[in-house]
Design a protein around this motif. Structure first.
Motif, PDB file in Angstrom:
ATOM      1  N   THR A 153       0.805  -1.226   0.000  1.00 20.33           N
ATOM      2  CA  THR A 153       0.000   0.000   0.000  1.00 20.33           C
ATOM      3  C   THR A 153       0.833   1.268   0.000  1.00 20.33           C
ATOM      4  OG1 THR A 153      -0.143   0.004   2.412  1.00 20.33           O
ATOM      5  CG2 THR A 153      -1.932  -1.074   1.209  1.00 20.33           C
ATOM      6  N   ARG A 154       2.101   1.137   0.310  1.00 22.57           N
ATOM      7  CA  ARG A 154       3.002   2.295   0.405  1.00 22.57           C
ATOM      8  C   ARG A 154       2.493   3.300   1.432  1.00 22.57           C
ATOM      9  NH1 ARG A 154       6.648  -0.509  -1.934  1.00 22.57           N
ATOM     10  NH2 ARG A 154       6.558  -0.694  -4.178  1.00 22.57           N
ATOM     11  N   LEU A 197      -9.137  -0.689   8.757  1.00 20.69           N
ATOM     12  CA  LEU A 197      -8.772  -1.404   7.536  1.00 20.69           C
ATOM     13  C   LEU A 197      -9.992  -1.662   6.660  1.00 20.69           C
ATOM     14  CD1 LEU A 197      -6.172  -3.851   9.040  1.00 20.69           C
ATOM     15  CD2 LEU A 197      -5.707  -2.125   7.290  1.00 20.69           C
ATOM     16  N   LYS A 198     -11.112  -1.950   7.289  1.00 23.63           N
ATOM     17  CA  LYS A 198     -12.344  -2.160   6.526  1.00 23.63           C
ATOM     18  C   LYS A 198     -12.741  -0.878   5.798  1.00 23.63           C
ATOM     19  CE  LYS A 198     -17.114  -3.665   6.932  1.00 23.63           C
ATOM     20  NZ  LYS A 198     -18.188  -4.103   7.825  1.00 23.63           N
ATOM     21  N   ALA A 199     -12.676   0.245   6.503  1.00 20.21           N
ATOM     22  CA  ALA A 199     -13.019   1.532   5.879  1.00 20.21           C
ATOM     23  C   ALA A 199     -12.030   1.869   4.766  1.00 20.21           C
ATOM     24  CB  ALA A 199     -13.032   2.632   6.934  1.00 20.21           C
ATOM     25  N   GLU A 200     -10.749   1.605   4.992  1.00 19.68           N
ATOM     26  CA  GLU A 200      -9.733   1.889   3.971  1.00 19.68           C
ATOM     27  C   GLU A 200      -9.964   1.042   2.720  1.00 19.68           C
ATOM     28  OE1 GLU A 200      -4.906   1.638   3.512  1.00 19.68           O
ATOM     29  OE2 GLU A 200      -5.745   2.027   5.488  1.00 19.68           O
ATOM     30  N   ALA A 201     -10.314  -0.220   2.916  1.00 22.59           N
ATOM     31  CA  ALA A 201     -10.576  -1.098   1.770  1.00 22.59           C
ATOM     32  C   ALA A 201     -11.814  -0.646   1.003  1.00 22.59           C
ATOM     33  CB  ALA A 201     -10.734  -2.540   2.248  1.00 22.59           C
ATOM     34  N   GLU A 202     -12.863  -0.257   1.720  1.00 24.94           N
ATOM     35  CA  GLU A 202     -14.076   0.218   1.056  1.00 24.94           C
ATOM     36  C   GLU A 202     -13.798   1.490   0.262  1.00 24.94           C
ATOM     37  OE1 GLU A 202     -16.861   0.550   4.260  1.00 24.94           O
ATOM     38  OE2 GLU A 202     -17.335  -1.592   4.222  1.00 24.94           O
ATOM     39  N   ASN A 203     -13.027   2.410   0.839  1.00 29.73           N
ATOM     40  CA  ASN A 203     -12.681   3.647   0.124  1.00 29.73           C
ATOM     41  C   ASN A 203     -11.844   3.346  -1.114  1.00 29.73           C
ATOM     42  OD1 ASN A 203     -14.050   5.181   1.992  1.00 29.73           O
ATOM     43  ND2 ASN A 203     -12.232   5.652   3.190  1.00 29.73           N
ATOM     44  N   ALA A 204     -10.954   2.377  -1.007  1.00 28.71           N
ATOM     45  CA  ALA A 204     -10.128   2.011  -2.160  1.00 28.71           C
ATOM     46  C   ALA A 204     -10.965   1.407  -3.278  1.00 28.71           C
ATOM     47  CB  ALA A 204      -9.035   1.038  -1.729  1.00 28.71           C
ATOM     48  N   VAL A 205     -11.963   0.618  -2.919  1.00 27.58           N
ATOM     49  CA  VAL A 205     -12.845   0.026  -3.928  1.00 27.58           C
ATOM     50  C   VAL A 205     -13.648   1.125  -4.621  1.00 27.58           C
ATOM     51  CG1 VAL A 205     -14.907  -1.409  -4.235  1.00 27.58           C
ATOM     52  CG2 VAL A 205     -12.993  -2.247  -2.872  1.00 27.58           C
ATOM     53  N   ILE A 206     -14.151   2.071  -3.852  1.00 23.18           N
ATOM     54  CA  ILE A 206     -14.914   3.178  -4.439  1.00 23.18           C
ATOM     55  C   ILE A 206     -14.032   3.983  -5.386  1.00 23.18           C
ATOM     56  CG2 ILE A 206     -16.033   5.386  -3.888  1.00 23.18           C
ATOM     57  CD1 ILE A 206     -17.063   3.986  -1.298  1.00 23.18           C
ATOM     58  N   ALA A 207     -12.807   4.270  -4.968  1.00 23.54           N
ATOM     59  CA  ALA A 207     -11.885   5.029  -5.823  1.00 23.54           C
ATOM     60  C   ALA A 207     -11.537   4.241  -7.078  1.00 23.54           C
ATOM     61  CB  ALA A 207     -10.619   5.375  -5.047  1.00 23.54           C
ATOM     62  N   SER A 208     -11.355   2.949  -6.946  1.00 22.54           N
ATOM     63  CA  SER A 208     -11.028   2.106  -8.099  1.00 22.54           C
ATOM     64  C   SER A 208     -12.181   2.086  -9.097  1.00 22.54           C
ATOM     65  CB  SER A 208     -10.702   0.696  -7.630  1.00 22.54           C
ATOM     66  OG  SER A 208     -10.473  -0.145  -8.715  1.00 22.54           O
ATOM     67  N   ARG A 209     -13.396   1.982  -8.600  1.00 25.86           N
ATOM     68  CA  ARG A 209     -14.566   1.987  -9.480  1.00 25.86           C
ATOM     69  C   ARG A 209     -14.721   3.327 -10.177  1.00 25.86           C
ATOM     70  NH1 ARG A 209     -18.771  -1.241  -5.591  1.00 25.86           N
ATOM     71  NH2 ARG A 209     -17.919  -3.308  -5.987  1.00 25.86           N
ATOM     72  N   ALA A 210     -14.448   4.408  -9.460  1.00 26.43           N
ATOM     73  CA  ALA A 210     -14.549   5.738 -10.060  1.00 26.43           C
ATOM     74  C   ALA A 210     -13.518   5.903 -11.169  1.00 26.43           C
ATOM     75  CB  ALA A 210     -14.362   6.808  -8.990  1.00 26.43           C
ATOM     76  N   ARG A 211     -12.291   5.409 -10.930  1.00 29.90           N
ATOM     77  CA  ARG A 211     -11.264   5.479 -11.976  1.00 29.90           C
ATOM     78  C   ARG A 211     -11.669   4.657 -13.194  1.00 29.90           C
ATOM     79  NH1 ARG A 211      -7.737   5.103  -7.588  1.00 29.90           N
ATOM     80  NH2 ARG A 211      -7.522   2.857  -7.908  1.00 29.90           N
ATOM     81  N   ALA A 212     -12.246   3.472 -12.951  1.00 24.03           N
ATOM     82  CA  ALA A 212     -12.669   2.609 -14.057  1.00 24.03           C
ATOM     83  C   ALA A 212     -13.774   3.268 -14.858  1.00 24.03           C
ATOM     84  CB  ALA A 212     -13.117   1.258 -13.538  1.00 24.03           C
ATOM     85  N   GLU A 213     -14.739   3.904 -14.200  1.00 20.59           N
ATOM     86  CA  GLU A 213     -15.836   4.583 -14.889  1.00 20.59           C
ATOM     87  C   GLU A 213     -15.332   5.773 -15.690  1.00 20.59           C
ATOM     88  OE1 GLU A 213     -18.936   5.589 -12.168  1.00 20.59           O
ATOM     89  OE2 GLU A 213     -19.362   3.493 -11.681  1.00 20.59           O
ATOM     90  N   SER A 214     -14.386   6.530 -15.125  1.00 23.11           N
ATOM     91  CA  SER A 214     -13.869   7.691 -15.852  1.00 23.11           C
ATOM     92  C   SER A 214     -13.029   7.239 -17.056  1.00 23.11           C
ATOM     93  CB  SER A 214     -13.035   8.584 -14.931  1.00 23.11           C
ATOM     94  OG  SER A 214     -11.870   7.922 -14.517  1.00 23.11           O
ATOM     95  N   ALA A 215     -12.384   6.093 -16.943  1.00 26.23           N
ATOM     96  CA  ALA A 215     -11.617   5.579 -18.087  1.00 26.23           C
ATOM     97  C   ALA A 215     -12.547   5.116 -19.204  1.00 26.23           C
ATOM     98  CB  ALA A 215     -10.724   4.435 -17.642  1.00 26.23           C
ATOM     99  N   VAL A 216     -13.684   4.558 -18.847  1.00 26.00           N
ATOM    100  CA  VAL A 216     -14.652   4.105 -19.847  1.00 26.00           C
ATOM    101  C   VAL A 216     -15.275   5.298 -20.559  1.00 26.00           C
ATOM    102  CG1 VAL A 216     -16.897   2.980 -20.127  1.00 26.00           C
ATOM    103  CG2 VAL A 216     -15.148   1.925 -18.686  1.00 26.00           C
ATOM    104  N   LYS A 217     -15.553   6.363 -19.825  1.00 28.02           N
ATOM    105  CA  LYS A 217     -16.161   7.559 -20.417  1.00 28.02           C
ATOM    106  C   LYS A 217     -15.192   8.308 -21.331  1.00 28.02           C
ATOM    107  CE  LYS A 217     -19.451   8.313 -16.695  1.00 28.02           C
ATOM    108  NZ  LYS A 217     -19.846   9.184 -15.583  1.00 28.02           N
ATOM    109  N   ALA A 218     -13.919   8.196 -21.054  1.00 23.98           N
ATOM    110  CA  ALA A 218     -12.926   8.950 -21.833  1.00 23.98           C
ATOM    111  C   ALA A 218     -12.590   8.312 -23.131  1.00 23.98           C
ATOM    112  CB  ALA A 218     -11.622   9.052 -21.052  1.00 23.98           C
TER     113      ALA A 218
END
Length: 114
Positions: free
Chosen positions: A66-67, A93-114
């Protein structure tokens, strides 16, 4: 967050609560050893020792993947040596993992839109 990073956080999270429970049980056994004839400290000490070593190994893996900053890594290590710290670490750790999943999904959606 990649799959290996998510797995390392999940493993650390899974071992944090049992490590905290074993620490509390070891403290109870220590009190019982001093006040009664009951002595389960050798057994609970071994169980807690194994869980603590596993926690530290998983903590090192999670820190590497995770750096985390030195402060975040130190916090998670400090939580492992506090009697109720493992429960708090599990929640963080649970909250950190949930936030990471949300951020990952947002990045994936923005990549699809672009």
């Amino acid at each position: 967050m990649d799959l290996k990073t998510a797995s390392s956080l999940h493993r650390l999270r899974l071992v944090s609560a049992p490590e905290a429970v074993s620490f509390l049980l070891l403290l109870v056994c220590s009190v019982l050893k001093r006040t009664t004839e009951f002595n389960a400290v050798p057994v609970m000490g071994a169980i807690h020792g194994v869980l603590f070593v596993v926690y530290v190994l998983f903590w090192l893996d999670a820190w590497n993947r995770t750096r985390w900053s030195i402060g975040t890594a130190a916090l998670y290590f400090l939580l492992s040596v506090l009697p109720l710290g493992g429960f708090y670490a599990e929640r963080k750790l649970k909250a950190e993992a949930e936030n990471a999943v949300i951020a990952s999904r947002a990045r994936a959606e923005s990549a699809v839109k672009a």
